[in-house]
Design a protein around this motif. Structure first.
Motif, mmCIF file in Angstrom:
data_model
loop_
_atom_site.group_PDB
_atom_site.id
_atom_site.type_symbol
_atom_site.label_atom_id
_atom_site.label_comp_id
_atom_site.label_asym_id
_atom_site.label_seq_id
_atom_site.Cartn_x
_atom_site.Cartn_y
_atom_site.Cartn_z
ATOM 1 N N VAL A 1 1.079 -1.334 0.004
ATOM 2 C CA VAL A 1 -0.004 0.028 -0.034
ATOM 3 C C VAL A 1 0.872 1.277 0.102
ATOM 4 N N ARG A 2 1.936 1.120 -0.132
ATOM 5 C CA ARG A 2 2.993 2.365 -0.129
ATOM 6 C C ARG A 2 2.932 2.969 -1.664
ATOM 7 N N THR A 3 3.750 4.200 -1.887
ATOM 8 C CA THR A 3 3.667 4.820 -3.098
ATOM 9 C C THR A 3 4.138 3.761 -4.170
ATOM 10 N N ALA B 1 11.244 0.455 -5.978
ATOM 11 C CA ALA B 1 12.336 0.318 -5.162
ATOM 12 C C ALA B 1 12.848 -0.657 -4.529
ATOM 13 N N GLY B 2 11.608 -1.636 -4.017
ATOM 14 C CA GLY B 2 11.946 -2.681 -3.120
ATOM 15 C C GLY B 2 10.563 -3.171 -2.669
ATOM 16 N N HIS B 3 10.084 -4.322 -2.766
ATOM 17 C CA HIS B 3 8.887 -4.668 -2.207
ATOM 18 C C HIS B 3 8.900 -6.483 -1.942
ATOM 19 N N ILE C 1 1.916 -7.034 -4.862
ATOM 20 C CA ILE C 1 1.933 -5.985 -6.057
ATOM 21 C C ILE C 1 1.335 -4.675 -5.495
ATOM 22 N N SER C 2 1.649 -3.858 -6.239
ATOM 23 C CA SER C 2 1.414 -2.246 -5.871
ATOM 24 C C SER C 2 -0.150 -1.956 -5.822
ATOM 25 N N ALA C 3 -0.398 -1.499 -4.793
ATOM 26 C CA ALA C 3 -2.011 -1.127 -4.571
ATOM 27 C C ALA C 3 -1.974 -0.044 -3.545
ATOM 28 N N ALA D 1 10.927 -9.138 3.847
ATOM 29 C CA ALA D 1 11.909 -7.918 3.387
ATOM 30 C C ALA D 1 11.373 -7.777 2.064
ATOM 31 N N PRO D 2 11.300 -6.239 1.967
ATOM 32 C CA PRO D 2 11.097 -5.605 0.667
ATOM 33 C C PRO D 2 12.168 -5.519 -0.046
ATOM 34 N N THR D 3 12.738 -6.698 -0.763
ATOM 35 C CA THR D 3 14.247 -6.827 -1.356
ATOM 36 C C THR D 3 13.725 -7.170 -2.964
#
Length: 520
Positions: free
Chosen positions: A280-282, A288-290, A295-297, A350-352
Motif C-alpha cells: 500500500v505504499r507509493t 524501489a523494493g517490495h 503487488i502495488s496497490a 523483506a522488501p528486497t
C-alpha cells in the motif's frame, strides 16, 4: 446460480466473484453492488490477477447480449473450475436486489455511510475558498492520485494521496493550530481522507472539501493546472506519534498483524482460500523494493477502488508497508468494509524484490500464418483494413493511420461494416488482445484475418507515424465510462448529476442490505 443464492453468499461472507462481461459503459449504467467489470475482450488480459485462485467460485452475467455464454468457455480455458452464469442475467437480479450506477460503487457507498455515521466535517466550495484566501496557517491536502492532482487542483493544494495522509499530515502541519482541508475530485476520498486524520488522532481543525473539485467548479471557482507540489520525504519528528495513533486505531477496529508462521499458512491455503498480497505504499517505493509476491496497490486508491485489484468478495487481504502507519490505516477502512484483512511488516517479509511484475496472462495463442509484421503492414497497408481493438481512449489518442475502432465483443455485428474486401489486420495496444481475438474474428467473417505482431506499440517503436485527428468509429465507444470527476472537460449537468447520485447512495445501500459494512 440464482440471484438469491449469490446474495446469500455475500451476506454470509463466502467467497464469490461476480463478473459483468459487458463493456464498462453499460456496466456503469446498471449492475449489482459487488459486480466487477471485466469485459469479454479483457478476460485473458486481466482475470488471472482479479481472481488469482482457479478454484474460486466465479459467476458471470450480461443483460441478454449473449456475452456471458461466450465468456464461460474462455474462463474455463484459463483453468477456472467453478464457473456459473447468473440466472436471468441483470434483469433477473434486479427483481430481487438493487442495481447501481457508476463504477467503484462499494467504495463510494461506504464513503457516504462514513459521513452519515461519523458526521465528517466539511466545507462548501465558497467556505473553503474564503478560508484559503484569508487564513495563512492552513494547508490543503489533495487526496487523489498525483496524476489527477497534476491535471487540476484547487489553490494551495499539495498532493498527498489518501493512503499517505495519516503518515505525513503531522509533518506537513506540525502545529495543532493549522487548519487542514482535504480535497478530492468528488466526495469519497475527501470524506475518507478527512476521517482518516480524525481517526488518527490529529487535534487540528480538519475539513473535507464538500463535493471536491466538482463542487469547486460548479461554484464558479477556477482550478489550477499542472501543479507538481508533493511530499515524498519520510516523516521524522512526527513519526512516533503517527505510529502510536495508527496502532491504537487499528487495534480498536480489529486489524490483525501477521507473524511469519501465519503468513506462511495463508500462502499455503491459497488454493482453498483466495489471497491478495498488496503493497500500500507509493508506486515509487514499491518499485524501489517490495516483498516477493506483493503487488502495488496504493492505500488511498485501494479503499477508493477496491474492485480494481480484488475481484473475489470474501477473499483474504494482506497489506504491507514498512512504517506501520499506512497499512494499518488502510486496513482499518477495509475491515469496516467487510473484508478479512490483516497487515504485515518488514520484520516478516523483506522488501528486497525490485522486479515489477507484469499482469498475469496465459500464453498467447498460436497465430502462425495470421501474423503480420510491422514492416509487412507498412508495405501492404493500402490493401488491408486495420481494426484497432484498443480501449477507445487509447485509440482516440493515437492509432495507426487509417485504423478503425472495433470492439472484439461486437465482431459479429461490426466486422461486416469494415470497408474493403481484402485482409483485416487486427491490432491492439501490445498485440495481446488482438491475438486472443483471432478465433472470434475468423468466426465472424469470411475475410482473411491477420494479427499485427507486437500491436500498435511495435508500430510506433519502429518509427512509423500514428494519427489522432481522424477517427473511424465502427463500434460505439462505450467500452470506457467517462467519469465526470476526471479531466477538465466535463459538462456541469454531468458533474451535478454525479453528486446527486452519490448523495442517495446510503438509502440505496440500506435497501440492498448485502454490504456487511460497519462503520466504527
Amino acid at each position: 446460480m440464482t440471484p438469491t443464492e449469490l446474495r446469500r453468499r455475500w451476506r454470509a461472507g463466502e467467497e464469490v466473484a461476480l463478473l459483468d462481461v459487458r463493456e464498462e459503459g453499460p456496466y456503469s449504467l446498471s449492475h449489482p453492488f459487488f459486480a466487477v467489470s471485466l469485459p469479454l475482450s479483457q478476460i485473458e488480459l486481466r482475470m488471472l490477477d482479479l481472481v488469482p485462485r482457479l478454484s474460486a467460485p466465479v459467476v458471470v452475467y450480461d443483460d441478454g447480449e449473449g456475452y456471458a455464454a461466450r465468456a464461460v468457455p474462455r474462463i474455463r480455458a484459463l483453468g477456472y473450475r467453478d464457473v456459473a452464469v447468473l440466472d436471468g442475467g441483470l434483469k433477473g437480479y434486479a427483481r430481487v436486489g438493487e442495481v447501481f450506477r457508476d463504477v467503484n460503487v462499494p467504495s463510494k457507498a461506504f464513503g457516504e455511510l462514513v459521513e452519515a455515521i461519523r458526521h465528517t466535517p466539511s466545507l462548501s466550495a465558497d467556505e473553503a475558498k474564503a478560508l484559503i484566501e484569508r487564513e495563512s496557517n492552513l494547508v490543503v491536502l489533495d487526496a487523489r492520485r498525483f496524476e489527477e492532482y497534476r491535471t487540476m487542483s484547487i489553490p494551495r493544494g499539495v498532493s498527498v494521496p489518501g493512503g499517505e495522509l495519516a503518515f505525513r499530515a503531522r509533518e506537513i502541519a506540525p502545529s495543532a493550530e493549522t487548519t487542514i482541508i482535504v480535497n478530492c475530485a468528488g466526495r469519497t476520498r475527501s470524506i475518507i481522507g478527512t476521517q482518516s486524520l480524525i481517526n488518527a488522532g490529529l487535534p487540528n481543525r480538519i475539513y473535507a472539501l464538500r463535493n471536491g473539485t466538482i463542487g469547486w467548479t460548479l461554484a464558479g471557482h477556477q482550478v489550477e493546472r499542472g501543479r507538481t507540489a508533493r511530499v515524498l520525504e519520510r516523516p521524522k519528528a512526527s513519526y512516533p506519534a503517527a505510529l502510536a495513533d495508527a496502532k491504537a486505531w487499528a487495534e480498536r477496529v480489529g486489524v490483525g498483524v501477521l507473524d511469519a508462521a501465519t503468513l506462511a499458512r495463508y500462502r499455503a491455503e491459497a488454493e482453498v482460500r483466495t489471497l491478495y498480497c498488496l503493497d500500500v505504499r507509493t508506486p515509487e517505493e514499491h518499485a524501489a523494493g517490495h516483498p516477493a509476491g506483493f503487488i502495488s496497490a496504493p492505500g488511498g486508491q485501494l479503499v477508493q477502488a477496491t474492485d480494481e485489484w480484488v475481484g473475489v468478495r470474501g477473499a483474504r487481504l494482506v497489506l504491507f508497508d514498512d512504517d506501520g502507519v499506512r497499512a494499518r490505516m488502510t486496513a482499518s477502512w477495509l475491515k469496516q468494509m467487510g473484508w478479512d484483512v490483516a497487515i504485515v511488516g518488514p520484520d516478516v517479509v523483506a522488501p528486497t524484490d525490485t522486479s515489477i511484475r507484469a499482469a498475469r496472462r496465459p500464453a498467447l495463442p498460436e497465430i502462425d500464418d495470421a501474423a503480420i509484421s510491422v514492416a509487412q503492414l507498412a508495405a501492404e497497408a493500402a490493401a488491408c483494413t486495420i481494426a484497432d481493438l484498443s480501449r477507445s481512449p487509447a485509440y482516440k489518442a493515437g492509432h495507426i493511420p487509417g485504423a478503425s475502432f472495433v470492439l472484439a465483443s461486437r465482431f459479429a455485428q461490426d466486422l461486416v461494416k469494415l470497408p474493403g474486401d481484402g485482409p483485416i489486420v487486427l491490432t491492439s495496444a501490445d498485440g495481446a488482445e488482438a491475438a486472443f481475438a483471432l478465433a472470434d474474428a475468423r468466426a465472424a467473417t469470411t475475410r482473411e484475418i491477420r494479427v499485427l505482431s507486437g500491436g500498435t506499440r511495435a508500430w510506433t517503436e519502429a518509427g512509423y507515424t500514428s494519427e489522432a485527428d481522424h477517427h473511424v468509429w465502427i463500434s460505439p465507444s462505450d467500452d470506457v465510462y467517462k467519469r465526470p470527476y476526471e479531466g477538465t472537460d466535463n459538462a456541469a449537468e454531468a458533474m451535478q448529476a454525479y453528486i446527486d447520485w452519490e448523495l442517495q447512495l446510503v438509502a440505496q445501500l440500506a435497501n440492498d442490505s448485502v454490504s456487511n459494512f460497519h462503520v466504527v
